[in-house]
Scaffold this motif. Structure first.
Motif, PDB file in Angstrom:
ATOM      1  N   ASP A  17       0.820  -1.217   0.000  1.00 22.33           N
ATOM      2  CA  ASP A  17       0.000   0.000   0.000  1.00 22.33           C
ATOM      3  C   ASP A  17       0.856   1.272   0.000  1.00 22.33           C
ATOM      4  N   TYR A  18       1.899   1.264  -0.821  1.00 20.31           N
ATOM      5  CA  TYR A  18       2.829   2.395  -0.903  1.00 20.31           C
ATOM      6  C   TYR A  18       2.290   3.448  -1.866  1.00 20.31           C
ATOM      7  N   HIS A  19       2.214   4.680  -1.396  1.00 20.99           N
ATOM      8  CA  HIS A  19       1.847   5.839  -2.216  1.00 20.99           C
ATOM      9  C   HIS A  19       2.841   6.953  -1.911  1.00 20.99           C
ATOM     10  N   SER A  20       3.325   7.608  -2.953  1.00 19.91           N
ATOM     11  CA  SER A  20       4.339   8.633  -2.774  1.00 19.91           C
ATOM     12  C   SER A  20       4.022   9.850  -3.633  1.00 19.91           C
ATOM     13  N   THR A  21       4.535  10.995  -3.201  1.00 15.28           N
ATOM     14  CA  THR A  21       4.382  12.235  -3.952  1.00 15.28           C
ATOM     15  C   THR A  21       5.728  12.940  -4.045  1.00 15.28           C
ATOM     16  N   LEU A  22       6.018  13.437  -5.232  1.00 14.12           N
ATOM     17  CA  LEU A  22       7.189  14.277  -5.484  1.00 14.12           C
ATOM     18  C   LEU A  22       6.643  15.649  -5.851  1.00 14.12           C
ATOM     19  N   HIS A  23       7.071  16.686  -5.109  1.00 14.61           N
ATOM     20  CA  HIS A  23       6.486  18.013  -5.248  1.00 14.61           C
ATOM     21  C   HIS A  23       7.599  19.057  -5.255  1.00 14.61           C
ATOM     22  N   LYS A  59      11.863  24.379  -3.276  1.00 14.45           N
ATOM     23  CA  LYS A  59      11.926  23.344  -2.245  1.00 14.45           C
ATOM     24  C   LYS A  59      11.305  22.093  -2.843  1.00 14.45           C
ATOM     25  N   VAL A  60      12.053  20.988  -2.787  1.00 14.91           N
ATOM     26  CA  VAL A  60      11.566  19.714  -3.293  1.00 14.91           C
ATOM     27  C   VAL A  60      11.182  18.860  -2.095  1.00 14.91           C
ATOM     28  N   VAL A  61       9.986  18.298  -2.135  1.00 15.16           N
ATOM     29  CA  VAL A  61       9.509  17.421  -1.066  1.00 15.16           C
ATOM     30  C   VAL A  61       9.168  16.077  -1.699  1.00 15.16           C
ATOM     31  N   TRP A  62       9.783  15.022  -1.166  1.00 11.89           N
ATOM     32  CA  TRP A  62       9.491  13.656  -1.614  1.00 11.89           C
ATOM     33  C   TRP A  62       8.981  12.929  -0.389  1.00 11.89           C
ATOM     34  N   SER A  63       7.764  12.449  -0.446  1.00 10.53           N
ATOM     35  CA  SER A  63       7.166  11.817   0.737  1.00 10.53           C
ATOM     36  C   SER A  63       6.378  10.585   0.332  1.00 10.53           C
ATOM     37  N   GLY A  64       6.179   9.711   1.306  1.00  6.60           N
ATOM     38  CA  GLY A  64       5.419   8.506   1.044  1.00  6.60           C
ATOM     39  C   GLY A  64       4.713   7.994   2.282  1.00  6.60           C
ATOM     40  N   VAL A  65       3.650   7.243   2.044  1.00  8.68           N
ATOM     41  CA  VAL A  65       2.935   6.525   3.093  1.00  8.68           C
ATOM     42  C   VAL A  65       2.867   5.070   2.659  1.00  8.68           C
ATOM     43  N   PHE A  66       2.938   4.160   3.610  1.00 10.67           N
ATOM     44  CA  PHE A  66       3.006   2.738   3.292  1.00 10.67           C
ATOM     45  C   PHE A  66       2.748   1.924   4.543  1.00 10.67           C
ATOM     46  N   THR A  67       2.504   0.636   4.335  1.00  6.60           N
ATOM     47  CA  THR A  67       2.341  -0.303   5.433  1.00  6.60           C
ATOM     48  C   THR A  67       3.515  -1.273   5.390  1.00  6.60           C
ATOM     49  N   PRO A  68       4.342  -1.308   6.429  1.00  3.02           N
ATOM     50  CA  PRO A  68       5.441  -2.268   6.453  1.00  3.02           C
ATOM     51  C   PRO A  68       4.909  -3.702   6.399  1.00  3.02           C
ATOM     52  N   ALA A  69       5.625  -4.545   5.672  1.00  5.47           N
ATOM     53  CA  ALA A  69       5.265  -5.955   5.544  1.00  5.47           C
ATOM     54  C   ALA A  69       6.552  -6.761   5.592  1.00  5.47           C
TER      55      ALA A  69
END
Length: 137
Positions: A83-89, A98-108
């Protein structure tokens, strides 16, 4: 869900940075960890290869050229997450961008701390590579 992020401030206009990193297939242009990217399904799927030859398949889920950001989901990768989702902004600042690279995920198969450290490392090293690339251009 766990989260990870990294930021980079550059004395370069946001549009210049976006021109380098804003294409969904542009990772090999600035990220040494990804030497190859192939787009399919009209540019909505990218198949990447890391230096070990492992395949990483990602789907573009949002793209905002005017807002200089895109978001994507991992469909297949050798990472211990689901369930990995990421954004590069790329944001405009008074001093440049300013560059922001972020993500949300569930460790498995790993702890939250290990998965967070993995992606924070990928993002931080990636943005360091971006800074080096921008300095040489």
């Amino acid at each position: 869900m766990a989260t990870a992020s990294a930021t980079l401030e550059l004395p370069i206009p946001a549009d210049v940075v976006w021109n380098l990193i804003g294409g969904f297939g542009s990772l090999p242009d600035w990220l040494p960890y990804i030497p190859h990217s192939e787009l399919s399904e009209g540019g909505r799927i990218r198949t990447l290869a890391n230096p070990n030859g492992d395949a990483i398949v990602e789907r573009l889920i949002a793209f905002d050229h005017v807002g200089r950001s895109y978001s994507y989901a991992i469909l297949k990768a050798p990472f211990p997450v689901v369930d990995y989702h990421s954004t590069l902004h790329v944001l405009e600042t008074e001093a440049g961008s300013k560059v922001v690279w972020s993500g949300v995920f569930t460790p498995a198969g790993s702890s939250d701390a290990d998965a967070i450290a993995l992606f924070e490392g990928i993002y931080t090293e990636g943005l360091r590579s971006l800074a080096s690339k921008m300095e040489t251009n």
